[in-house]
Design a protein around this motif. Structure first.
Motif, PDB file in Angstrom:
ATOM      1  N   PRO A 268       1.141  -1.485  -0.151  1.00 26.06           N
ATOM      2  CA  PRO A 268       0.018   0.236   0.000  1.00 26.06           C
ATOM      3  C   PRO A 268       0.726   0.628  -0.150  1.00 26.06           C
ATOM      4  N   ASP A 269       2.603   0.956  -0.066  1.00 26.88           N
ATOM      5  CA  ASP A 269       2.716   2.455   0.100  1.00 26.88           C
ATOM      6  C   ASP A 269       3.177   2.920  -1.461  1.00 26.88           C
ATOM      7  N   GLY A 270       2.518   3.792  -1.399  1.00 27.99           N
ATOM      8  CA  GLY A 270       2.355   3.913  -3.335  1.00 27.99           C
ATOM      9  C   GLY A 270       3.078   5.456  -3.574  1.00 27.99           C
ATOM     10  N   ASN A 271       4.029   5.982  -2.015  1.00 23.74           N
ATOM     11  CA  ASN A 271       5.014   7.019  -1.919  1.00 23.74           C
ATOM     12  C   ASN A 271       6.338   6.872  -3.038  1.00 23.74           C
ATOM     13  N   LYS A 272       6.601   5.501  -1.999  1.00 23.93           N
ATOM     14  CA  LYS A 272       8.312   4.798  -2.685  1.00 23.93           C
ATOM     15  C   LYS A 272       7.756   4.404  -3.703  1.00 23.93           C
ATOM     16  N   GLU A 273       8.770   4.791  -4.631  1.00 19.17           N
ATOM     17  CA  GLU A 273       9.158   4.046  -6.057  1.00 19.17           C
ATOM     18  C   GLU A 273      10.356   3.497  -6.362  1.00 19.17           C
ATOM     19  N   TYR A 274      10.623   2.934  -6.833  1.00 22.94           N
ATOM     20  CA  TYR A 274      11.262   1.435  -7.396  1.00 22.94           C
ATOM     21  C   TYR A 274      12.276   1.055  -8.734  1.00 22.94           C
ATOM     22  N   GLU A 275      12.930   1.385  -9.396  1.00 21.48           N
ATOM     23  CA  GLU A 275      13.452   0.913 -10.868  1.00 21.48           C
ATOM     24  C   GLU A 275      14.232   0.010 -11.118  1.00 21.48           C
ATOM     25  N   LEU A 276      13.780  -1.051 -12.181  1.00 18.61           N
ATOM     26  CA  LEU A 276      13.483  -1.758 -12.021  1.00 18.61           C
ATOM     27  C   LEU A 276      13.826  -1.714 -13.339  1.00 18.61           C
ATOM     28  N   LEU A 277      16.181  -2.182 -14.396  1.00 17.38           N
ATOM     29  CA  LEU A 277      16.083  -2.266 -15.183  1.00 17.38           C
ATOM     30  C   LEU A 277      16.089  -3.604 -16.040  1.00 17.38           C
ATOM     31  N   LEU A 278      15.407  -3.561 -16.490  1.00 16.30           N
ATOM     32  CA  LEU A 278      15.094  -5.482 -17.561  1.00 16.30           C
ATOM     33  C   LEU A 278      16.315  -5.390 -18.586  1.00 16.30           C
ATOM     34  N   HIS A 279      16.878  -6.371 -18.987  1.00 16.53           N
ATOM     35  CA  HIS A 279      17.535  -6.547 -20.263  1.00 16.53           C
ATOM     36  C   HIS A 279      17.115  -8.332 -20.394  1.00 16.53           C
ATOM     37  N   PRO A 280      15.807  -7.989 -21.406  1.00 12.99           N
ATOM     38  CA  PRO A 280      15.517  -9.123 -21.493  1.00 12.99           C
ATOM     39  C   PRO A 280      16.189  -9.976 -22.711  1.00 12.99           C
ATOM     40  N   HIS A 281      16.776  -9.184 -23.033  1.00  8.50           N
ATOM     41  CA  HIS A 281      17.929 -10.053 -24.113  1.00  8.50           C
ATOM     42  C   HIS A 281      18.822 -11.077 -24.026  1.00  8.50           C
ATOM     43  N   ALA A 282      19.544 -10.672 -22.271  1.00  7.80           N
ATOM     44  CA  ALA A 282      20.215 -11.335 -21.811  1.00  7.80           C
ATOM     45  C   ALA A 282      19.948 -11.750 -20.695  1.00  7.80           C
ATOM     46  N   GLY A 283      18.199 -11.711 -20.270  1.00  7.66           N
ATOM     47  CA  GLY A 283      17.930 -13.014 -19.174  1.00  7.66           C
ATOM     48  C   GLY A 283      18.421 -12.151 -17.841  1.00  7.66           C
ATOM     49  N   THR A 284      18.552 -10.533 -17.947  1.00  2.54           N
ATOM     50  CA  THR A 284      19.109 -10.712 -16.447  1.00  2.54           C
ATOM     51  C   THR A 284      18.484  -8.751 -15.970  1.00  2.54           C
ATOM     52  N   ILE A 285      18.662  -9.012 -14.912  1.00  2.00           N
ATOM     53  CA  ILE A 285      17.525  -7.378 -14.376  1.00  2.00           C
ATOM     54  C   ILE A 285      18.438  -6.228 -13.647  1.00  2.00           C
ATOM     55  N   ALA A 286      18.751  -5.159 -13.103  1.00  2.00           N
ATOM     56  CA  ALA A 286      19.420  -4.925 -12.630  1.00  2.00           C
ATOM     57  C   ALA A 286      18.512  -3.713 -11.637  1.00  2.00           C
ATOM     58  N   VAL A 287      18.952  -3.739 -10.320  1.00  2.00           N
ATOM     59  CA  VAL A 287      18.111  -3.383  -8.712  1.00  2.00           C
ATOM     60  C   VAL A 287      19.375  -2.892  -8.224  1.00  2.00           C
ATOM     61  N   GLY A 288      19.314  -1.418  -8.340  1.00  2.00           N
ATOM     62  CA  GLY A 288      19.799  -0.719  -7.581  1.00  2.00           C
ATOM     63  C   GLY A 288      21.735  -1.246  -7.664  1.00  2.00           C
ATOM     64  N   GLY A 289      21.771  -1.115  -8.638  1.00  2.00           N
ATOM     65  CA  GLY A 289      23.179  -1.562  -9.696  1.00  2.00           C
ATOM     66  C   GLY A 289      23.745  -3.037  -9.364  1.00  2.00           C
ATOM     67  N   CYS A 290      22.872  -3.089  -9.444  1.00  2.00           N
ATOM     68  CA  CYS A 290      23.262  -5.258  -9.360  1.00  2.00           C
ATOM     69  C   CYS A 290      22.375  -5.975 -10.285  1.00  2.00           C
TER      70      CYS A 290
END
Length: 105
Positions: A67-89
């Motif tokens: 329910p915390d709609g004030n905090k947002e998170y970014e998720l960087l998807l690399h679908p061609h490589a099958g990876t995601i980046a969250v917080g630089g990892c």
């Protein structure tokens, strides 16, 4: 609602779910249109898609967790490589829900 990325190779759908009296979550679902493989599925969680955009070969999703709609998170998807980046990892895309939930712990 659907959005296409990378010349139609990937389709991002949102699946709405009413959490309670007019409080909606629009969960992201990313599909490889060539293979019909589901690459990202956050329908079972509390993640609400707030924004999406193509960034080179990646797809950037902005999410909030109900329910915390004030905090947002970014998720960087690399679908061609099958990876995601969250917080630089980087992590395997298949572990996206697990990684996002761990970010809140």
């Amino acid at each position: 609602m659907s959005t296409l990325f990378h010349n139609g190779r990937y389709r991002l759908d949102t699946v709405p779910r009413e959490m309670r009296m007019s409080h909606w979550v629009h969960a992201p679902l990313l599909i490889d249109t060539e293979t019909a493989e589901v690459l990202l599925d956050l329908r079972d969680g509390l993640w609400d898609l707030r924004g999406e955009k193509e960034e080179g070969r990646a797809i950037l999703l902005t999410l909030a967790r109900y329910p915390d709609g004030n905090k947002e998170y970014e998720l960087l998807l690399h679908p061609h490589a099958g990876t995601i980046a969250v917080g630089g990892c980087e992590y395997p895309l298949a572990r996206a829900a697990e990684i996002l939930n761990a970010a809140l712990s």
